[in-house]
Every structure is written in structure tokens, then in C-alpha cells.
Design an enzyme around this catalytic site. Structure first.
Site, PDB file in Angstrom:
ATOM      1  N   GLU A  13       0.808  -1.220   0.000  1.00  0.00           N
ATOM      2  CA  GLU A  13       0.000   0.000   0.000  1.00  0.00           C
ATOM      3  C   GLU A  13       0.848   1.281   0.000  1.00  0.00           C
ATOM      4  O   GLU A  13       0.790   2.078   0.930  1.00  0.00           O
ATOM      5  CB  GLU A  13      -0.957   0.008   1.200  1.00  0.00           C
ATOM      6  CG  GLU A  13      -2.046  -1.028   1.087  1.00  0.00           C
ATOM      7  CD  GLU A  13      -3.118  -0.893   2.168  1.00  0.00           C
ATOM      8  OE1 GLU A  13      -2.851  -0.256   3.201  1.00  0.00           O
ATOM      9  OE2 GLU A  13      -4.221  -1.430   1.967  1.00  0.00           O
ATOM     10  N   GLU A  15      -6.674  -7.972  -0.319  1.00  0.00           N
ATOM     11  CA  GLU A  15      -7.033  -7.970   1.104  1.00  0.00           C
ATOM     12  C   GLU A  15      -8.497  -7.604   1.261  1.00  0.00           C
ATOM     13  O   GLU A  15      -9.032  -6.771   0.526  1.00  0.00           O
ATOM     14  CB  GLU A  15      -6.236  -6.914   1.877  1.00  0.00           C
ATOM     15  CG  GLU A  15      -4.765  -7.127   1.991  1.00  0.00           C
ATOM     16  CD  GLU A  15      -4.109  -6.019   2.821  1.00  0.00           C
ATOM     17  OE1 GLU A  15      -4.805  -5.338   3.606  1.00  0.00           O
ATOM     18  OE2 GLU A  15      -2.890  -5.822   2.666  1.00  0.00           O
TER      19      GLU A  15
HETATM   20  C1  GLA Z   1      -4.014  -2.521   5.034  1.00  0.00           C
HETATM   21  C2  GLA Z   1      -2.645  -3.176   5.091  1.00  0.00           C
HETATM   22  C3  GLA Z   1      -2.591  -4.375   5.984  1.00  0.00           C
HETATM   23  C4  GLA Z   1      -3.385  -4.136   7.230  1.00  0.00           C
HETATM   24  C5  GLA Z   1      -4.803  -3.795   6.867  1.00  0.00           C
HETATM   25  C6  GLA Z   1      -5.714  -3.627   8.051  1.00  0.00           C
HETATM   26  O1  GLA Z   1      -4.788  -2.940   3.999  1.00  0.00           O
HETATM   27  O2  GLA Z   1      -2.147  -3.508   3.830  1.00  0.00           O
HETATM   28  O3  GLA Z   1      -1.246  -4.617   6.281  1.00  0.00           O
HETATM   29  O4  GLA Z   1      -2.822  -3.107   7.948  1.00  0.00           O
HETATM   30  O5  GLA Z   1      -4.785  -2.577   6.188  1.00  0.00           O
HETATM   31  O6  GLA Z   1      -7.008  -3.286   7.629  1.00  0.00           O
END
Ligand code: GLA
Ligand code: ZN
Length: 672
Positions: free
Chosen positions: A151, A310
């Protein structure tokens, strides 16, 4: 989609952090993953501190063990490069790695996404680590993707970035005179004499006077955003090259975040092998809002399938209210992602950690540590279903006849603008058009200004404040050749540098739309004008353009105030096509009626006729077409099937005219 010969089903798994646990737990994890039909794990997302404990030492012993165990258990790996959070020693020894905030504050060690993208130290060591990982694990045939960093995001205002910004500008503009021109620096006597006079736009310079969102010089802020996005993209590209050197055939991605403003994902998409993104809807998000994010991400690679990298199985700890996903909703939203183009379904996280800020974030394995939870049972059910679906759907695309134009530069510019209204919100305006189509189950694609428009019958460019060089010409020939085009208030004002196109608004779009916008009236929140279209009356809010017809015909007029009787909705016949102008923002009803009518006229059909609360999408590949029916409503629903088919989930066959029953949160994927 993780495109690889090693993938023959919708992969199912998530972020796995065994390094946070003693080894005794790992075997238990393997048992539970098997139970849940998990077949992929993302490893190594935040392991830099362990992999490189100091400048000269690399230690892969634990990762070797994890890799072996995972392989022995038949799991595929999405391999992260660990470079989203730097180790403490690096911050201590090389402060150039630490970011400077918008307010000028230099950060210390801590947080994540915390490295300056222009830090020579960061670039050197992140690229070195990515290369070492690829070299070491290149022979693992279960690695199906590289996951660079995590991210990417944020911004930096340090001296390294300032220097790099000057270089970026010099390359783009060549001379200081050209820079002064595009930034309009004669305003307030800000003329620069040398590239060394350039400073970053933050609270110490041009972005202090308003409130950190607006800026005195939109052109500078705009270029800074482009530069910042490019700086991080360069970091991605450098790691990309480092892993490709050893594993040229393993596709590379980084996990994106939907409509994330700071990074120009359309540009990023060009350099990623496949798109992946993290979907965390709010507790109050509505289905079309989530669909818009999926559609936007799918559009980054012209409709190619993407990976849902995710999502939470149950709660997101960082929401203000960590409301549980109701029974069946995780499954429903997983299929919604697939319906909109995902070929991979993954979670954050596999096992709930015990410390720090994510210990109450949802996970496949909860703190109780076993399989006897509602969440685990739901995960297992979905796992079984994805096994059963197998290679069906993989690679399937949507067949959309409507395109919505989305552009990051335009987003930045429109919202940097000082005037005409603080209510101007690009994503909200785009969302109004998207929602109306999505809730009528009309397939649509998001396109960039660089994409080809010729396959679409209808192109909608909401709030196209910045009409870039050449884009007007693209629209001109698209409409001339029979296309239908819709745009809105606050469009066509500026060119690529946020310099106004003189000669009347909407600038380069004037002839296509056959109008001239003389003035715009910004209405405070709660105030509205009104207009009547096809016998229904709708509100006119946010901004009301006062326009004159120059060839177009008025479809509706304002009904009050001093501009009563002036056109608010217009249509211009241009060549073989038509160009519509919506001079204000209205309500949900209006967009539904207006776009629904337009689609009908253009013979753009919904993918299925379904009751309200049911979402229908279609994906097509060489094996067939797949009609996704998703029941977002709170009750059972019946869908009358127009064509015969078989539901890939229940295995049930249907004849044309049969009705298919969807339970609350129910899903069917009918293969025709
Ligand atoms: C992001 C990150 C993860 C985690 C999630 C929690 O998407 O990539 O590592 O921190 O948030 O929601
Ligand atoms: Zn920096």
C-alpha cells in the site's frame, strides 16, 4: 488476476505473518488452512527488520523455514518484498530515510509507509533486499506473484524530495521561463529566477493560507502530486526490475487502495503486471459504492481481471465502529469482487496478532485459536465453493457499452481549486453517475483519458474540469462518429497545467456541446434550485451553470431565481452523435431516470432484470458467460431467468423462465 500457468482456480488465502508467532503454532496454522481450503498465502510483508538486522547482515533462516513449510503443505505464495516499513537501525544511521510531513515536521522512526521515496538509502536497500529475495527463492515453483512493498502512499517534503522535484521539473519543462509560464508565476510576483528557487508546496510555502487542502498555486501543487506519485512509482519500478532479473516469469504487483487520491493509479497500472487491491468498505457503504471501487481498479488495465489482495473476514479495527460483517456478507462481498473482475480472493489476515493496533482486526484464525468460530465456518464454506468453481470464470471480462472517464490529474486539479464551491467533490460526482448505472445493472467500465473509446456507445465524463491536450479531439471524433457523450458542470475549464482556456467555458468542449457557460452560481449546502425533465421535478444543487445555447437544444430549464428559464440540461447533435450537458448536481432519482432513459434510447440493456436490492453482473470468457446474482437486500428474493443455465455454486440447472431463489445475502453464478 495472478496470470500464471500455475494457477487453475480462484486462489484463496491472505496475509500470513508466522514471524509474529512461535514455531509450534505454525503447524496448527497449516492444519487450519487445509480445513478452510486455503491455497495461497502472502508472506513477508513486514519482515525487513528480521531479514536485515544491520547494514551488512542478511538473515533468511526463518523465512527459509517458512517457505519450506508452506511449500510442503501445498500452498502457493504471493511473495512480498518487505519494504513498506524500514528497520530501526536504518532510521538511526541514515536519517535521510525519514519523511518530512506537510507541516514541515521531520519524522522519527515509527509508523509504516514511512520511508522517503527519494531517499538514496531507501532506494539502495529496498532494491537490494528485493533482489536478494528473488535470487534466493527463485526456484520455488509455488511462488505465483511478487507483492512489492505494501500500500504505497503518503507524501514527503524533505530536502531530498525538494531536490528531486527540481530535477523532475527541469526534465518536464526545460527552462525556468516555461516553468514560470505554466505555474503563472507572474501572479503575486512569484517569478522564479532559477530551478533552485523552487520549493515544495506545503505549509511552509504555498499550502498554508487555506487549510492544507487548497493552495495558492494550483499548478505547483498539481505538479507536486504528479511528482510524488512518480517518485513512489519509481521505487516500485526499481524493485520490479530487481525481482524480474531473477524471476522474469513471475508476475509482479503491489496492493492498491481503490480511489486513493495521492497516487495516479492509472499511470501505475501501466507498470504493474496485474492489478491487486485492498477492499475495506465502511460499515455504512452501499453495494454500488463498493462496486465502483472494483470497477475503477479493473479499469486500470482495460478490463483485465484483478486480485482482491485484502479484505477483512469480519471487522476492520481502524473503522470508528468495528461493525461485524453479518452472516453471509463476507461471502457475498467476495463474490461481488469476483463479479466485478477479481480472479483471486484474499484476506488480511490469516491469524489475529496479539499486540499493537491490529490485534482486534478480523482474521481467519481468531484469538481463540481454533476452527470453532462463525467466521472460520463461513470462510470454509467459501473455500469449498471456490474449489468447486475451479477454473470457470478465470480470465472472464465484462462486456460494457458504457464508459465513465476517470482522471487523477483532473481529480487533484478540481479539488485544489479555490472556488467556486467547497462542495465540489470529484469522486462523489463520479459516484452519482456510477451508482445510477450500477443500480440498474448496466455494465460499465472506467476509462482513462488515454484509453480507446470506440467500443462504447455512451461515454460519461463527470466534472471534467481539466480537459487535457488532445482529449477534446478524442471526444470530438468519438461523437462525430456516432457516440453519445455526457459531461457536467465545472468541465472544460483548464488545460493540463490548470491554466484557464480563454474564450468561454467549457473551453475546448464548447463546440461539441454547443453551449457557452457564462457564469456559475454555487449554492450553499441545503439550498437548491429545481428543474423538470420528462414531467418529473428534480433539485439543482452544488453548482448551477448559467449557460447560453450555441447550437444545442435545452431539455430542461431552471425554475427559479434570476436565471429561471435558462437551460440546465442540454443536448447537441454533433456529427452522427449527441453531446449532453448536465449543468448542475441533482439527486439519485434524476441520475437514474436520465441515464436509464439514455441507455434505453441507445439500446444498452441491463445484464438482467432483477428485483431491487439484487445486483447483477456478467463476465464472459471462452467457456461461456456467467451471470452473477448478488442479494444485498435484507430478505429472500426471486429472479426470473431469461435464459437457461446452471448455477456454479448450487449445481442446480434452470430453464428459461424459471425463477431462482436467493436467500438473504445469497449468491448465484448462472453459467449460460
Ligand atoms: C491494510 C494493510 C494491511 C493491514 C490492513 C488492516 O490494507 O495492507 O497490512 O494493515 O490494512 O485493515
Ligand atoms: Zn523525502
Amino acid at each position: 488476476m495472478i496470470e500464471s500457468s500455475k494457477v487453475n482456480k480462484i486462489l484463496y488465502g491472505g496475509d500470513y505473518n508466522p514471524e509474529q508467532w512461535p514455531e509450534e503454532i505454525w503447524e496448527e496454522d497449516m492444519r487450519l488452512f487445509k480445513l478452510a481450503h486455503i491455497d495461497i498465502v502472502t508472506l513477508n510483508v513486514f519482515s525487513w527488520a528480521a531479514l536485515q538486522p544491520d547494514e551488512d547482515t542478511y538473515d533468511f533462516a526463518r523465512l527459509d523455514k517458512i517457505m519450506k513449510m508452506v511449500k510442503d503443505n501445498g500452498l502457493k505464495v504471493c511473495m512480498a518484498t518487505s519494504t513498506a516499513a524500514h528497520p530501526a537501525w536504518m532510521a538511526r544511521k541514515y536519517p535521510d530515510i525519514l519523511r518530512v510531513e506537510h507541516n514541515g515536521m521531520k519524522r522519527k522512526f515509527g509508523a509504516r509507509h514511512n520511508s522517503c521515496p527519494n531517499s538514496p538509502t531507501y532506494r539502495k536497500y529496498s532494491v537490494a533486499l528485493a533482489g536478494k529475495l528473488a535470487e534466493r527463492y527463485k526456484d520455488y515453483d509455488n511462488i505465483v506473484a511478487w507483492h512489492i512493498s505494501n500500500e504505497y502512499g503518503g507524501e514527503c517534503y524533505c530536502e531530498n524530495c525538494e531536490k528531486a522535484f527540481r530535477g523532475w521539473l527541469k526534465k518536464k519543462y526545460g527552462t525556468i521561463d516555461e516553468l514560470n509560464r505554466v505555474w503563472n508565476m507572474s501572479f503575486w510576483g512569484h517569478t522564479l529566477y532559477d530551478f533552485d528557487d523552487v520549493v515544495l508546496p506545503n505549509m511552509l510555502s504555498e499550502e498554508f493560507a487555506w487549510d492544507g487542502i487548497r493552495t495558492n498555486f494550483q499548478g505547483i501543487s498539481l505538479d507536486y502530486n504528479r511528482f510524488n506519485s512518480d517518485s513512489m512509482l519509481e521505487c516500485f519500478q526499481m524493485e520490479y526490475e530487481a525481482v524480474k532479473k531473477y524471476t522474469p516469469d513471475i508476475p509482479v504487483t503491489t496492493n492498491l487502495m481503490g480511489s486513493y487520491k495521492p497516487l495516479d493509479y492509472q499511470k501505475w497500472g501501466k507498470y504493474m503486471d496485474f492489478i491487486s487491491w485492498d477492499n475495506y468498505p465502511g460499515y455504512d457503504s452501499y453495494p454500488a459504492q463498493v462496486a465502483m471501487q472494483h470497477d475503477l481498479m479493473r479499469g486500470l488495465k482495460q478490463g483485465k481481471p484483478f486480485a482482491l489482495m485484502e479484505q477483512t473476514p469480519s471487522v476492520s479495527n481502524w473503522h470508528i465502529y468495528c461493525k461485524l460483517k453479518r452472516p453471509g456478507v463476507m461471502r457475498l462481498w467476495s463474490y461481488q469482487a469476483v463479479a466485478h473482475g477479481a480472479d483471486t480472493v484474499m484476506f488480511f489476515q490469516m491469524r489475529r496478532s496479539i499486540g499493537a493496533c491490529e490485534k482486534y482486526h478480523g482474521a481467519v484464525i481468531d484469538h481463540v485459536g481454533n476452527e470453532n468460530t462463525r467466521v472460520f465456518r463461513e470462510i470454509t464454506q467459501l473455500g469449498k465453493e471456490l474449489d468447486q468453481i475451479g477454473s470457470e470464470i478465470l480470465g472472464a471480462k465484462e462486456d460494457a457499452k458504457v464508459a465513465i472517464v476517470f482522471d487523477w490529474d483532473n481529480w487533484w486539479a478540481a479539488e485544489f481549486s479555490a472556488g467556486p464551491s467547497r462542495l465540489i467533490n470529484y469522486c462523489q460526482e463520479v459516484g452519482r453517475y456510477h451508482r445510477a448505472l450500477s443500480e440498474q445493472n448496466i455494465s460499465l467500465d472506467f476509462v482513462s483519458v488515454d484509453d480507446d473509446l470506440s467500443s462504447y456507445k455512451l461515454v460519461i465524463a463527470p466534472l471534467l474540469y481539466m480537459c487535457k491536450d488532445g482529449f477534446d479531439e478524442k471526444i470530438r471524433s468519438y461523437v462525430k462518429n456516432g457516440g453519445s457523450f455526457v459531461t457536467t458542470y465545472f468541465s472544460g475549464y483548464v488545460e493540463d497545467h490548470d491554466l484557464v482556456i480563454t474564450g468561454g467555458y467549457p473551453g475546448r468542449l464548447k463546440d461539441i456541446l454547443g453551449i457557452w457557460v457564462e457564469e456559475s452560481d454555487a449554492l450553499p449546502e441545503g439550498e437548491a434550485n429545481s428543474f423538470t425533465y420528462k414531467e418529473k421535478t428534480y433539485p439543482a444543487q452544488v453548482l448551477c451553470d448559467l449557460l447560453h445555447l450555441q447550437g444545442a437544444e435545452a431539455l430542461s430549464n431552471y425554475e427559479s431565481d434570476f436565471y429561471e428559464g435558462m437551460p440546465v440540461l442540454t443536448c447537441n447533435r454533433f456529427g452522427e452523435g449527441k453531446a449532453y450537458y448536465v449543468a448542475t448536481a441533482s439527486d439519485e432519482e434524476f441520475y437514474k431516470d436520465f441515464l436509464g432513459g439514455l441507455c434505453k434510447e441507445l439500446e444498452i440493456m441491463p445484464v438482467a432484470d432483477v428485483p431491487e436490492g439484487v445486483e447483477a453482473c456478467e463476465r464472459i470468457n471462452e467457456k461461456g458467460s456467467y451471470l452473477f446474482l448478488l442479494n444485498h437486500s435484507a430478505k429472500e428474493q426471486r429472479v426470473l431467468l431469461e435464459k437457461a443455465g446452471c448455477d456454479l455454486i448450487s449445481g442446480q440447472s434452470y430453464q428459461a423462465g424459471d425463477s431462482l431463489v436467493l436467500s438473504k445475502a445469497g449468491v448465484a453464478i448462472v453459467k449460460k
